[in-house]
Structures are given as structure tokens and as C-alpha cells.
Design an enzyme around this catalytic site. Structure first.
Site, PDB file in Angstrom:
ATOM      1  CE  LYS A   1      21.222 -15.342   0.384  1.00  0.00           C
ATOM      2  NZ  LYS A   1      20.388 -14.535  -0.528  1.00  0.00           N
TER       3      LYS A   1
ATOM      4  CB  SER B   1      18.822 -17.288  -2.892  1.00  0.00           C
ATOM      5  OG  SER B   1      19.084 -15.946  -2.545  1.00  0.00           O
TER       6      SER B   1
ATOM      7  CB  SER C   1      16.829 -13.738  -2.417  1.00  0.00           C
ATOM      8  OG  SER C   1      16.976 -14.545  -3.544  1.00  0.00           O
TER       9      SER C   1
HETATM   10  N1  GLN Z   1      15.011 -16.010  -7.483  1.00  0.00           N
HETATM   11  C1  GLN Z   1      15.693 -14.928  -8.138  1.00  0.00           C
HETATM   12  C2  GLN Z   1      16.877 -15.466  -8.895  1.00  0.00           C
HETATM   13  O1  GLN Z   1      16.999 -16.628  -8.968  1.00  0.00           O
HETATM   14  C3  GLN Z   1      16.097 -13.895  -7.143  1.00  0.00           C
HETATM   15  C4  GLN Z   1      17.259 -14.298  -6.357  1.00  0.00           C
HETATM   16  C5  GLN Z   1      17.693 -13.253  -5.384  1.00  0.00           C
HETATM   17  O2  GLN Z   1      16.947 -12.330  -5.057  1.00  0.00           O
HETATM   18  N2  GLN Z   1      18.928 -13.370  -4.959  1.00  0.00           N
HETATM   19  O3  GLN Z   1      17.660 -14.754  -9.408  1.00  0.00           O
END
Ligand code: GLN
Length: 480
Positions: A77, A152, A176
Site C-alpha cells: 500500500k 482504503s 481498510s
Molecule cells: N473507511 C474508514 C475511514 O474512512 C476506515 C479507513 C481505514 O481503515 N484506513 O476512515
């Protein structure tokens, strides 16, 4: 069969035994990535990949014993720092930024002889659930390119789902890793908070962030986690608990284990096909000899609000370092204050700005007690719900995402509905617990559905045993 259809462990054994060279694997991987460019899964490629592969092959030829990930391509990532390779965290503000060092997880993967082909697309600073907040365009779901792969860590999940690499690393703050794994039909693991060093991870919400593996099968995820986990003096939050032997746990007998099914994760808001598919996976565990019990996690409904106070507060503080002076992009201006303002205005996207504003608000004098302190107290109540449930059961089973993959554009104009897509993953994050998403039976549309197991703190071993049992039952339905 393409080389890249092999799992992490199969591929490593083939390279270690000399049946295939790391160079052949690297070439196949580059070809595969090039042929799937439309999915927009990668933001930067490692130009030294073939050199790295040749060095692994030379060491084998000299008689060296290769590491547990010998010649296995693992995507990273783009929030994970890589020496000599651009790291943007999906943001314009870090465009062109090349870190002077490798994250600890990267150093550990290299030491295990993994190949690192490149950096994957993500929501900007890991804020999002669809990859649409990337400054470099959305990544697409290989099962249906009009749909999001989740986020994400969307690019990492797509790299695995589209067989570009058998594994990838993601980061999970509120879901994410697990949610994109669920939406693309692969395995994703959020380890216990502190299990994996975050040295070199671009910080989003430091009390929640955790790095973990995404892989094409449970055993592959376990092997990658065994390599990257463990105490790191460079990350004060990394735990000293004995490393878990996750791969060995995949062969463990699950008979007699107790599985809790929380009422709060079923019913309203959960798609009927997701509900049915997850219940089928639970029945598979029952047929494998587990006992199933209803449990209650009464504060679940407060998790979304609690998370979006805590995560935005921490993000507003963490993102203060992107000021145009020390990193990446700079927009020059007459004085320092306007340099900061112009750089941040040009460098950050809409969702990131929204969260900085929200986070600054909930931390501000006069509102701190009403929002931030209160959220911390509710966080404790959510963690206590799990502690109480784990007195009766060994793991909790529930959906990973309330729906299968949604359409690109469907929620991007409506932050609240996007935030609601994290409803099943946020509680384990707030409680710091390990959780895994494994593929469950797909929807009638063929879109993948994920089944989530949440475990006690530091009990990844339990999750891998159960997840591997589910995977076996799905592969040979008649044998279960
Ligand atoms: N979707 C969640 C957010 O927008 C979690 C994102 C993540 O785990 N980095 O914060």
C-alpha cells in the site's frame, strides 16, 4: 496455469526448491500488472524488481537457504515508506516524495526474500471506503469494473484479487484491510493493535492504525503475518507479546471451539444476501465441530460516531506535519502562513480537508469534553462489550461489510452513507482486537461477500485456525 495463480506458500516452495526462478516469477508478475493497468491498482513500480530477483536466484545458486517468502511478489500500500520508491499515501501533497528509509515491514519482507513489485492505490491518507478519494483516480473492482473494490487499501486487494501478486500489505484503521478484501473476494487480516510495527507507515489515526496482510488464501496471509509481526524498538506501540505462530495454526483442529454470533450485526442495514451467506459460513464452522452461541455487543450502534470523532481528531493532529516545508509539494507564497495555507489547499483533497476540519473542531476548547472525551469513554464501553463476550466464546462471527461492492460514484457524494459502510469493521478497531475477513459464498450477482471473525487480543492463532477451517469447508463442500 499462470505462475501467479499459485498461493504464497506454493510459490515460495517452488522458488526455494528451484522448480522456478525468482526471475521468472518477477517477469510473470510485471506482465500481469501491465495487462491489468485499467484497474488502476498501482501508483508506482519498483524498477529494481528484476535485479532483486536475480540476486535471490544467485544466492540460491550459491547454496544459500532462502527465506519463507522466497520470490513471492508482495504489493505494498502506498502509505508504507519505501526507500528509493515514491510514497504518496494517495495524496497530491506527497507527489514525488521518495522516503530515505524502508518501513520496518518492508525491511522484514526483504529479509524473507519477498519481491516487492510496487506501490498500490489507496484513498488519500487511508481516508475512505471505496478508493475514490485517491488523488490518482479510483481503483476498480476486477469482479465488475463499474464497482469499487472498497478501501482504503483497494489497490492492494485488487492486486491480489486480479492475481497480480498472491499477497499484499494494507493498513487498517477502521476496516481498510478487511472491507476491500471482502469486496474483492480475498483474505484480509487486521492484527491486534501493536502486533505489527508501524515505523514507516504514514500515520492517519495513531491509536487505531495497524498494518496487515491481504492474500489469496488463509495460509498465505498467515505466513506474511508471521514474517512482519513482532516487537520493533522503533515503534513504541509495538507489543512485546510472544509472536503468534499463525501459519501453524491453519492446521489446528477447531472442534469444541465456541463461536459467538452477535445480534447487533444482523438484520437492519445488512443486505439479505450478505446475511444469508455469513450464516452459511457460520453453519460450516458448526459442521466442523464448533458450537454456536448468540452474544450481544450492545454498544455496537455507537461505533460509527465514536470512530469518526477519534479518527478525525487524531488525523487533524497527524496531518499537521504536511506543511509544504518538510515534505513533498510546496506552493510558494509571500509569507510563511500563506505558504502553509496555499500548499495545504492545493495538496489535500476534499475528504481529507473535511476530516481535518472535523478533527480540529472536536478537539477545540469548549467542545473537547462534549465530543472527544465522550468518544473515548464510549470506546471503553465498546471494548468492554467484547471482553464480556469473550468470557463465553472464543471468537465472534459476523459480516465484514453490510453490502457487496457498491457502484463507483454511488456514495461518493454522501459522506455519511460512505461512513456507514464501516459499521461492521469499526468496533474491532476501536477495541484494538484482531480480525480476519475470509470469502463467504458470493452473491447471486457473483459479487464476493466477506465473513469476519474477531478474536481476543493477541489471539490471531484462533482466527487463523477458524478461517482455515472455513476455507477448507468451502473448497470441498461435500467433505464438510
Ligand atoms: N473507511 C474508514 C475511514 O474512512 C476506515 C479507513 C481505514 O481503515 N484506513 O476512515
Amino acid at each position: 496455469m499462470s505462475l501467479l495463480d499459485a498461493s504464497v506458500t506454493e510459490l515460495a516452495e517452488r522458488v526455494r526448491s528451484g522448480a522456478v526462478s525468482a526471475t521468472e516469477v518477477a517477469r510473470a508478475c510485471l506482465e500481469r500488472i501491465a495487462s491489468q493497468r485499467d484497474l488502476n491498482a498501482y501508483l508506482a513500480m519498483n524498477d529494481a524488481l528484476l535485479d532483486d530477483a536475480r540476486k535471490i536466484d544467485e544466492r540460491r545458486a550459491r547454496g544459500d537457504k532462502l527465506g519463507p517468502l522466497a520470490g513471492v511478489p508482495i504489493a505494498l500500500k502506498d502509505a508504507i515508506a519505501t526507500r528509493h520508491l515514491q510514497t504518496t499515501a494517495g495524496s497530491k501533497i506527497l507527489e514525488g516524495y521518495v522516503p530515505p528509509y524502508d518501513a520496518t515491514v518492508v525491511a522484514r519482507l526483504r529479509a524473507a526474500d519477498a519481491l516487492l513489485p510496487g506501490k498500490t492505490n489507496m484513498d488519500e491518507f487511508a481516508m475512505g471506503s471505496s478508493n475514490e478519494n485517491s488523488a490518482y483516480g479510483p481503483c476498480k473492482n476486477p469482479h465488475d469494473v463499474t464497482r469499487t473494490p472498497g478501501g482504503s487499501s483497494g489497490g492492494s486487494a485488487v492486486s491480489v484479487a486480479a492475481r497480480m501478486t498472491p499477497a499484499a500489505l494494507g493498513s487498517d484503521t477502521g476496516g481498510s484491510i478487511r472491507q476491500p478484501a471482502a469486496l474483492t473476494g480475498v483474505v484480509g487480516v487486521k492484527p491486534t493493535y501493536g502486533r505489527v510495527s508501524r515505523y514507516g507507515l504514514v500515520a492517519f489515526a495513531s491509536s487505531l492504525d495497524q498494518i496487515g496482510p491481504i492474500a489469496s488464501d488463509v495460509r498465505g496471509a498467515a505466513r506474511v503475518l508471521d514474517v512482519i509481526a513482532g516487537r520493533d524498538p522503533r515503534d513504541a506501540t509495538s507489543i512485546t507479546a510472544a509472536p503468534a505462530a499463525c501459519e501453524a495454526a491453519c492446521d489446528r483442529d477447531v472442534r469444541g471451539l465456541r463461536i459467538g454470533v452477535p445480534d447487533e450485526y444482523f438484520g437492519e442495514g445488512i443486505d439479505a444476501e450478505v446475511d444469508a451467506s455469513v450464516r452459511e459460513s457460520i453453519s460450516k464452522l458448526e459442521r466442523a465441530g464448533c458450537t454456536i452461541e448468540r452474544v450481544s455487543l450492545p454498544h455496537t450502534r455507537l461505533a460509527v460516531a465514536t470512530y469518526y470523532v477519534i479518527a478525525t481528531a487524531e488525523a487533524s493532529s497527524n496531518l499537521a506535519r504536511f506543511d509544504g516545508v518538510r515534505y513533498g509539494k510546496r506552493v510558494d507564497a509571500a509569507d510563511l502562513k500563506s505558504l502553509y495555507g496555499k500548499t495545504r489547499d492545493a495538496g489535500f483533497g476534499r475528504e481529507v480537508k473535511r476530516r481535518i476540519l472535523l478533527g480540529t473542531f472536536v478537539l477545540s476548547a469548549g467542545y473537547y469534553d462534549a465530543y472527544y472525551s465522550k468518544a473515548q469513554k464510549v470506546r471503553t464501553l465498546i471494548a468492554r462489550d467484547f471482553t464480556a463476550a469473550f468470557e463465553r466464546v472464543d471468537a465472534i462471527a459476523c459480516p465484514t461489510s453490510p453490502t457487496p461492492a457498491f457502484a463507483l460514484g454511488e456514495k461518493s457524494g454522501d459522506p455519511l452513507s460512505m461512513y456507514m459502510s464501516d459499521v461492521c469493521t469499526l468496533p474491532a478497531s476501536l477495541a484494538g482486537l484482531p480480525a480476519i475477513s475470509v470469502p463467504s459464498r458470493a452473491a447471486t450477482s457473483n459479487l464476493p461477500i466477506g465473513f469476519q471473525l474477531v478474536g481476543r487480543s493477541c489471539d490471531e492463532v484462533m482466527l487463523f485456525a477458524l478461517a482455515a477451517a472455513c476455507e477448507r469447508a468451502s473448497r470441498s463442500p461435500r467433505a464438510s
